[in-house]
Design a protein around this motif. Sequence first.
Motif, short mmCIF file in Angstrom:
data_model
loop_
_atom_site.label_atom_id
_atom_site.label_comp_id
_atom_site.label_asym_id
_atom_site.label_seq_id
_atom_site.Cartn_x
_atom_site.Cartn_y
_atom_site.Cartn_z
N ALA A 1 41.60 29.20 39.82
CA ALA A 1 42.08 28.24 38.82
C ALA A 1 41.04 28.02 37.73
O ALA A 1 41.37 27.91 36.55
CB ALA A 1 42.45 26.93 39.48
N ARG A 2 39.78 27.94 38.12
CA ARG A 2 38.71 27.70 37.15
C ARG A 2 38.47 28.93 36.28
O ARG A 2 38.28 28.82 35.07
CB ARG A 2 37.42 27.33 37.88
N LEU A 3 38.51 30.10 36.88
CA LEU A 3 38.20 31.33 36.15
C LEU A 3 39.30 31.74 35.17
O LEU A 3 39.03 32.42 34.19
CB LEU A 3 37.96 32.48 37.14
N GLU A 4 40.53 31.33 35.44
CA GLU A 4 41.62 31.75 34.57
C GLU A 4 41.90 30.77 33.43
O GLU A 4 42.75 31.03 32.58
CB GLU A 4 42.90 31.96 35.38
N MET A 5 41.18 29.66 33.39
CA MET A 5 41.39 28.70 32.30
C MET A 5 41.00 29.32 30.96
O MET A 5 40.01 30.08 30.89
CB MET A 5 40.57 27.43 32.55
N TYR B 1 32.60 27.98 32.58
CA TYR B 1 32.42 26.94 31.58
C TYR B 1 33.29 27.16 30.34
O TYR B 1 33.13 26.46 29.34
CB TYR B 1 30.94 26.86 31.19
N ARG B 2 34.17 28.14 30.43
CA ARG B 2 35.14 28.42 29.35
C ARG B 2 34.43 28.67 28.02
O ARG B 2 34.91 28.28 26.96
CB ARG B 2 36.13 27.26 29.24
N TRP B 3 33.27 29.30 28.07
CA TRP B 3 32.49 29.59 26.88
C TRP B 3 33.22 30.61 26.02
O TRP B 3 33.68 31.64 26.50
CB TRP B 3 31.11 30.12 27.28
N ARG B 4 33.32 30.35 24.72
CA ARG B 4 34.13 31.21 23.87
C ARG B 4 33.51 32.57 23.61
O ARG B 4 34.18 33.46 23.09
CB ARG B 4 34.44 30.50 22.53
N TYR B 5 32.24 32.74 23.96
CA TYR B 5 31.61 34.05 23.80
C TYR B 5 31.52 34.80 25.13
O TYR B 5 30.74 35.75 25.27
CB TYR B 5 30.20 33.88 23.22
N PHE C 1 46.50 36.88 35.93
CA PHE C 1 45.09 36.89 36.29
C PHE C 1 44.78 38.06 37.22
O PHE C 1 43.80 38.80 37.01
CB PHE C 1 44.71 35.57 36.97
N TYR C 2 45.59 38.21 38.28
CA TYR C 2 45.31 39.28 39.24
C TYR C 2 45.55 40.66 38.63
O TYR C 2 44.83 41.61 38.97
CB TYR C 2 46.16 39.08 40.49
N TRP C 3 46.53 40.77 37.77
CA TRP C 3 46.76 42.06 37.13
C TRP C 3 45.58 42.44 36.24
O TRP C 3 45.09 43.57 36.29
CB TRP C 3 48.04 42.04 36.31
N ALA C 4 45.12 41.50 35.45
CA ALA C 4 44.02 41.78 34.53
C ALA C 4 42.72 42.07 35.26
O ALA C 4 41.97 42.97 34.88
CB ALA C 4 43.83 40.61 33.56
N ASN C 5 42.44 41.32 36.33
CA ASN C 5 41.14 41.41 36.98
C ASN C 5 41.08 42.37 38.16
O ASN C 5 40.00 42.89 38.48
CB ASN C 5 40.69 40.02 37.43
#
Length: 277
Positions: free
Chosen positions: A254-258, A198-202, A9-13
């Motif tokens: 935790a929420r953002l990386e789901m 909200y883990r939206w696929r788009y 997560f930290y590497w990507a962001n």
Amino acid sequence: MLTSSRSRFYWANFGIPLLCAAVVFLMFDMTKIDIAFSNLLFDPVTQTFPLDQVHFFEKLTHKWARIIPNWTAEIALIGAILSFVWPLINTQKHLRLGSFLERCKAAPVLRFAYDHRRDFLFVVFAFAICTGVIHFLKSHTSVYCPIETTIYGGKIAHMEWYNNFQLFREAGDGRCWPGGHASGGFTMLALYFVARRYRWRYSKALMYGALLLGFVYGTTRVLQGWHYMSHTLWAGIFVWLACLLTALAFYGRARLEMPVLQKHEQLAQRAQPQVAT
């Protein structure tokens, strides 16, 4: 497993934007690529950038284009304010008021604003923080726009941002680095982080759309001689980092990386409350 996920997560962001910053610094700030590109757009005979003289182009790409981020910020602010209204309305005690709000379709709007208060507040804060960061950098580097420098017929000598950076005081009157208009488009990245919550696929489509909008905004100003291309790239990097840090404060890592929800998972999630009731 958790450590690996956190590192990814930290590497990507954080890692990728910081790597991009290093590349932009070495490729643009340490070379003359910016000037070489702007030279192609400059007419030495008339001493102007031709597109800067086209008033319709200016209105379309600079003035009218601001509608998108401006309206988004205004809607978010209105939503944040309305989110505090619904808890104050006791529909059980004031039945007529509740009935009236349902009839005029105001109740669903107020309930929606209340349910998404954190999201509205996040967008408001993200826009404000991004704007603040860009304005801080502009005033503490005092870089003048290409069209204002002696290279293109102006009166101010060209200077790179790192040659004039002042941390604790304003460096001068120049306000061109990073790109302000480009940053307006990039601030739409705030919606991407809401979608990630909200883990939206788009959600990735939102991210690419916001990045494209920022690049379009920035490039049009480059064509007019009011920015160098690197100004747009720097704006995108700083806005991304500002939005990311704000999202971490509001939603948590935790929420953002789901992972995003697939279509069947979304349908199951929507059906779950209905089964419960």
